[in-house]
Structure formats: C-alpha cells, structure tokens
Design a protein around this motif. Structure first.
Motif, short mmCIF file in Angstrom:
data_model
loop_
_atom_site.label_atom_id
_atom_site.label_comp_id
_atom_site.label_asym_id
_atom_site.label_seq_id
_atom_site.Cartn_x
_atom_site.Cartn_y
_atom_site.Cartn_z
N SER A 50 0.84 -1.21 0.00
CA SER A 50 0.00 0.00 0.00
C SER A 50 0.87 1.25 0.00
O SER A 50 0.55 2.23 -0.68
CB SER A 50 -0.92 0.02 1.22
OG SER A 50 -1.81 -1.07 1.17
N HIS A 90 -8.89 -0.24 -0.65
CA HIS A 90 -9.99 -0.78 0.16
C HIS A 90 -10.68 0.30 0.96
O HIS A 90 -11.83 0.15 1.32
CB HIS A 90 -9.56 -1.96 1.02
CG HIS A 90 -8.15 -1.92 1.46
ND1 HIS A 90 -7.40 -3.04 1.65
CD2 HIS A 90 -7.33 -0.89 1.72
CE1 HIS A 90 -6.18 -2.71 2.01
NE2 HIS A 90 -6.11 -1.40 2.06
N ASP A 166 -5.48 -1.81 -4.91
CA ASP A 166 -4.92 -2.24 -3.63
C ASP A 166 -5.87 -3.25 -2.98
O ASP A 166 -6.93 -2.88 -2.49
CB ASP A 166 -4.73 -1.02 -2.72
CG ASP A 166 -3.83 -1.34 -1.53
OD1 ASP A 166 -3.44 -2.52 -1.37
OD2 ASP A 166 -3.54 -0.41 -0.75
MG MG Z 1 -1.98 -2.87 2.11
#
Ligand code: MG
Ligand code: ADP
Length: 203
Positions: A50, A90, A166
């Motif tokens: 991320s 997310h 992601d």
């Molecule tokens: Mg991540």
C-alpha cells in the motif's frame, strides 16, 4: 497527458526509500514498468504494498529516491501524475451521505472535467460497473460490493492510463468479484498499465 515515449517506462522507481520514523518500509527499490504491463505486487501484510501505491499517487512522500510516471515526477509534478493514475483502494474514499452521481460529480470536478463531458462520462461509467439503475441512491444504502464498484467508477472517471488496485478483492461477494474480473480484463485489452497489490495468490 504524458511526457514519455513507448520505449521509456511509464513507471520508474529509482533507489526508492521509504521509512516511517525508524521503521524501514521500502529499502532502495528500483523498478521499471512499461505501457500495457500487468504487474502484481505480492507480499504479506506489512510488506509495503500500500505504501508503494500511495507513493505513486503522491499520497505520501518518499524519504529518498525518485518516482516517475509518464515522465512526470512526484511529489513535484503531482497534478500531472494524478491525471494519469486511478487508485482503487480498500478505503473507498466515497461520501456515504451523497448519491453515486453526486460522488462522481464531486470527484469529476476535482479533475476539471468539463460539465457536459462529465455527465456523459458518469452515465458511461455507471453502466460499466452495473450501477446505472442505482445512481441516484445514497451510497450508505449500498452493499460492500456496490461500494467497491462505485469506487472503481470513481478511479476510472478521469480516464487514467495507469490503474492501481490495492487488495481489490478483499470483502467482495462473488458477483462483485466477477464484475471486477471483467473490468480488469477490459482494462488489459485496452492496454492499460495495471498494478495490483495483494497478499493472496488466489483471489
Ligand atoms: Mg496494504
Ligand atoms: P501492506 O500494504 O503490504 O500490508 P503497508 O504499506 O500498509 O503494507 O505497510 C508497511 C509498513 O509500514 C507496516 O509496518 C505499517 O505498519 C507501516 N506503515 C504504513 N503506513 C504508516 C504510517 N502512516 N505511519 C507509520 N507506519 C506506517
């Protein structure tokens, strides 16, 4: 908008270092990605996936090294870089108390898309993610899968060439995952450059 030609990488990381305080997260990453490539960032939780995607979109700053997208550099030329990138994370980044259309109108205005073109683009993109009939409903009435589809619509709205995902399958039901499969396939066929971060090999 691009500064590069086809024989140059669309994405280039040069000696990229990222630390949070004393915690080293990325230790001198060198990576070149070319137009139309589909790259998976595979690694366990906490391995820096991320962080890498956030660095590419200018959401966090490198400690050292260079990040170039289409020849433009973050953080210095962040607007030119963001124009080329759509990030699906997310965290949905959506406003729950607005409708889908209101959300897309808001994000479209951030990218300076002309009004008449924006309306057309929103209609098209809602079709693409199977939300055309729910566009005027508040996002808080959406299922997790619908919110994920809308967050994909948000990321595609300004027609970016580079798409970053992601952990996009996290929490999706089967039908939303199938929609995402289709969108990824379309994006590949359209020769988008795609980076998908995940901690699981099978989705
Ligand atoms: Mg991540
Ligand atoms: P991944 O996406 O691969 O799970 P992350 O990039 O989210 O990994 O995190 C990499 C490491 O950086 C982890 O140890 C995480 O705790 C740490 N980290 C991420 N964001 C921050 C932040 N804003 N402040 C401090 N540490 C962070």
């Amino acid at each position: 908008m691009t500064n590069s030609t086809d024989d140059q990488p669309i994405i280039e990381l040069v000696n990229l270092i990222k630390t949070y305080g004393l915690l080293p997260v990325l230790r001198k990453i060198n990576l070149q990605i070319f137009r139309g490539e589909f790259v998976a960032l595979l690694g366990p939780n906490g391995s820096g996936k991320s962080t890498t995607l956030r660095l590419l979109t200018g959401l966090t700053r490198p400690t050292a090294g260079r990040i170039l997208v289409g020849g433009w550099e973050v953080p210095g030329e962040v607007a030119a870089v963001r124009a080329q990138i759509g990030l699906v994370s997310h965290k949905s980044l959506l406003y729950e108390n607005l409708t889908a259309r209101e959300n897309l109108n808001f994000f479209g205005s951030l990218y300076n898309i002309p009004r008449n073109k924006l309306k057309e683009q929103i209609d098209h993109i809602l079709e693409q993610v199977n939300l055309a009939d729910r566009g005027n409903d508040l996002v808080r009435t959406y299922s997790r899968g619908m919110q994920q589809r809308l967050s994909i619509a948000r990321a595609l709205l300004h027609g970016p060439h580079v798409l970053l995902f992601d952990e996009p399958y996290t929490g999706l039901d089967q039908s939303a995952a199938a929609t995402l499969d289709g969108l990824l396939q379309n994006a590949r066929q359209a020769h988008h450059t795609i980076i998908l971060a995940t901690h699981q090999l099978n989705r």
